[in-house]
Each structure stands twice: as structure tokens, then as C-alpha cells.
Design a protein around this motif. Structure first.
Motif, short mmCIF file in Angstrom:
data_model
loop_
_atom_site.label_atom_id
_atom_site.label_comp_id
_atom_site.label_asym_id
_atom_site.label_seq_id
_atom_site.Cartn_x
_atom_site.Cartn_y
_atom_site.Cartn_z
N LYS A 1 -11.37 143.29 40.65
CA LYS A 1 -12.48 143.47 39.71
C LYS A 1 -12.32 142.49 38.55
CE LYS A 1 -13.39 148.24 40.91
NZ LYS A 1 -13.06 149.63 40.63
N THR A 2 -13.44 142.18 37.91
CA THR A 2 -13.43 141.16 36.86
C THR A 2 -13.47 141.79 35.46
OG1 THR A 2 -15.82 141.00 37.16
CG2 THR A 2 -14.49 139.31 38.23
N ASN B 1 -24.43 135.11 35.02
CA ASN B 1 -25.45 135.95 35.66
C ASN B 1 -26.83 135.65 35.05
OD1 ASN B 1 -26.62 138.05 37.14
ND2 ASN B 1 -26.35 139.47 35.42
N LYS C 1 -23.91 144.52 31.26
CA LYS C 1 -24.33 145.37 32.38
C LYS C 1 -23.17 146.11 33.05
CE LYS C 1 -28.44 142.63 33.19
NZ LYS C 1 -28.80 141.28 33.57
N GLY C 2 -21.94 145.69 32.81
CA GLY C 2 -20.79 146.37 33.39
C GLY C 2 -20.33 147.51 32.48
N THR C 3 -19.04 147.82 32.52
CA THR C 3 -18.48 148.88 31.67
C THR C 3 -17.97 148.27 30.36
OG1 THR C 3 -17.79 150.10 33.64
CG2 THR C 3 -16.76 150.72 31.55
N TYR D 1 -8.83 151.95 36.58
CA TYR D 1 -10.01 151.42 37.27
C TYR D 1 -9.72 150.26 38.22
CZ TYR D 1 -12.69 154.13 33.90
OH TYR D 1 -13.22 155.14 33.16
N ASN E 1 -21.38 138.23 33.31
CA ASN E 1 -21.46 139.34 34.25
C ASN E 1 -20.09 139.62 34.86
OD1 ASN E 1 -22.57 141.23 36.04
ND2 ASN E 1 -22.77 139.68 37.65
N THR E 2 -19.41 140.63 34.31
CA THR E 2 -18.12 141.05 34.85
C THR E 2 -18.15 142.57 35.02
OG1 THR E 2 -17.32 141.02 32.56
CG2 THR E 2 -16.67 139.16 33.95
N ASP E 3 -17.12 143.12 35.64
CA ASP E 3 -17.09 144.58 35.80
C ASP E 3 -16.79 145.27 34.46
OD1 ASP E 3 -17.53 144.77 38.68
OD2 ASP E 3 -15.61 143.72 38.83
N PHE E 4 -15.94 144.65 33.65
CA PHE E 4 -15.58 145.22 32.34
C PHE E 4 -15.68 144.14 31.27
CE2 PHE E 4 -13.36 147.53 35.61
CZ PHE E 4 -13.55 148.86 35.25
N ILE F 1 -18.86 134.00 36.76
CA ILE F 1 -19.31 135.19 36.02
C ILE F 1 -20.63 134.95 35.30
CG2 ILE F 1 -16.98 136.11 35.77
CD1 ILE F 1 -17.12 135.28 32.79
#
Lengths: 189, 189
Positions: free
Chosen positions: A16-17, B139, A155-157, A188, A139-142, B137
Motif C-alpha cells: 500500500k502507498t 491522480n 481520497k485515501g485515509t 493497515y 493519490n495514495t492509500d494514506f 501517485i
């Protein structure tokens, strides 16, 4: 069934990023501001005096934050946030980590910021560094950041790293230090 | 009904986003390489001689691309791609445009790249500039780039800008010049 297996394997392989902010997260800018202010004005301001105020209004002399931040050497000499080196190393083991810094307001110091990172975080490859204006297209997961303006569009956490200017914010998961970051994100990975 | 109306209004207000590459899209690096090569080696190499070859293998002297690209002034003096200024202006009218450049391999020239943009594209606000390593990353709704390595991981609509090194690529929608960019993207605004 085979496709499902392949996707599961890909998920296992793909880390995850995480986007990690510099100023206020890796770099201890609040201590840097306090030290510079006290040195320049002969004061004894403490963290308690600036707590809860926006960065650019925290000091008695208006405009001093902008003045310090636009002085050559400011970003090159900022102290590293406590436990950030070990913490970021641990994060890199379990995540695909990008260091994302809003740096374009002071383009004359882009190289300073890169050099600071290269000195203190040499394990961060140049491919993983992003110096940008606003962070809306990241745009990353966190995302770990001390500023709501960056987390609000994410848009991620979002994860809020505590700073003197954000103590009243309660809309994000908060971490107070790098030990908290590692403990939280381990869950996570 | 009201919620639907609100979303429709938001869609009308929110412009779609475009990430525009610098080198090979806004900046005519292939002409810059050709001119520098011919000046330095007394040759008369043309576009036809380098067509279809990877950037770092296109010239008879191996390593010359890296040598030129790591010479101070290279990025500051690159010519602007034909019609790019007018084209990007038109794009800014109908899209939320970010200039995204893979620039971290040569951190000593980050300021050069910023200065070049400020000179030739002064209508691009510093908040809309991203100097990064890889572009994984990023987006946006669209990405215009001359390199597959950037488009391959992109989650929006990729658009390949023609360059000598990508003429054999057929997996992306292709634009040959800035007039093509504007014509194509007007449809999607």
C-alpha cells in the motif's frame, strides 16, 4: 478461480502507498521557528505560547514565519522530527512510501529541501520524492500531514500529525509523534 | 432531487483535471538534444536519424543525452514546443491543469525547471506545479506524456504525445502536436 488467485497474489506483492509530508512531519519546523524567533528577538517563547494558532499568526511579530521560511538555509537546517528516521525506515519496510512536500511557494529552496532529505533520509530514492504546490492530485492509500488543507481533498485515509496550529482539529485520525505513526500504520499494512 | 441537482451543479463547477508533462510535451527536448549534439560534434543529425530509438540510445555517442541533461543551463534554455503556450492557455480555460515533471533525477536543476516554466508559462500558478520522481501517485482525469513508463500506471485517460522515441507505440491515444491536444481534449471538457 485462477484470476482470483492472481489478484490475491498481486495484493500480497503490491505494498500500500503512503504520502508523508515534510514540514511538520519529517522536519520539526515548529521547533525551528521557535528557536529562530527566540534567537532573533531575545524572547523565551515556548510551545504553550503558540499552541492552537495558525502558523502565520503564532508569533507576536506578524510576517516573521514568512520571513524565516523565505531565508536561505531555513529548510536546509531544520531539525529532524523526533524518531522520524527510524519511523520512516519502518514504514518503508511495509509500505510504498512517497515523501510529498508543498514546496513550490519558495522555488529557490527546492534543492535545499532535496539536499535535506538526502542527508537525513538517504534511504528515500529520488523516484519517491514529490515537491509540489497543492496536493490535490496526490493519490495514495494514506496521507500523513499536519495541514487540513492537504487532507481535506485527499481520497485515501487521512492521518493528521499533531502540530501547534492544529490542536483544535478533531475531524481526522490523529498521531502525536512517529511512534504513533508506526503503531497505527502497522495495523493497515 | 435536490441532491442530484447539487451534484450536477458541482460537476458543472468542478473542472476535470489534466496532468501535462514538461520535457517532450511543453519543452522541445528532442530539438534541444539534436541542436546541442550537432553543435558539439560538428554533425548534421536530423529527426529521421534518431526516430524510433530510445532517448538514451538515439545518438552515436553513448551517454551524450545524460551528459547534456546534467549540464547546468540545459533545462533553462530548452525551446518551447510549437504552439504549447497557446495550447496550454486554452486547456487552462476548460480544465484544472497541473504541470507534472519527472525532475528529481537532477535535483540541482529543480529551480531551472521552475524558472523556465515561470518565464514561458507565467499563467501556471505555483500551486499547479509538481516536480517529482516517478508519476505513479499522480491522480488526474487525463495525463499527456511522451513516456509509456508514466502512462502505464496511470488510472485516468492516458494520452501519448509523439516523440522520436515513441513512434512505434500503439497502445495509447496519440497526439502529434499541441493543436491535436486542444482538439482532442475539447471533446472531453
Amino acid at each position: 478461480m485462477l484470476a482470483l488467485q492472481r489478484n490475491q497474489n498481486l495484493n500480497l506483492i503490491m505494498k500500500k502507498t503512503v504520502a508523508v509530508d515534510m514540514d511538520g512531519v519529517l522536519a520539526d519546523v515548529e521547533n525551528h521557528f521557535l528557536n529562530l524567533y527566540n534567537q532573533n528577538f531575545g524572547t523565551k517563547l515556548t510551545y504553550e505560547d503558540i499552541k492552537g494558532k495558525p502558523e502565520r499568526e503564532a508569533f507576536p511579530d506578524p510576517g516573521v514565519v514568512m520571513k524565516f521560511a523565505s531565508t536561505p538555509g531555513f529548510f536546509r537546517t531544520v531539525p529532524v522530527m523526533k524518531d522520524a528516521v527510524e519511523g520512516l525506515k519502518k514504514l518503508c519496510d511495509i509500505f510504498d512510501v512517497y515523501v510529498v512536500s508543498s514546496a513550490m511557494e519558495f522555488p529557490q529552496f527546492l534543492e535545499e529541501k532535496y539536499d535535506w532529505l538526502a542527508e537525513h533520509f538517504p534511504f528515500i530514492h529520488w523516484k519517491k520524492i514529490v515537491l509540489c504546490g497543492d496536493k490535490k492530485i496526490v493519490n495514495t492509500d494514506f496521507m500523513i500531514d499536519d495541514h487540513c488543507k492537504n487532507l481535506d481533498f485527499f481520497k485515501g485515509t487521512p492521518i493528521l500529525f499533531s502540530a501547534f496550529h492544529n490542536i483544535d482539529v478533531d475531524k481526522y485520525v490523529r498521531v502525536d509523534n512517529w511512534k504513533d505513526v508506526v503503531s497505527l500504520l502497522k495495523i493497515y499494512a
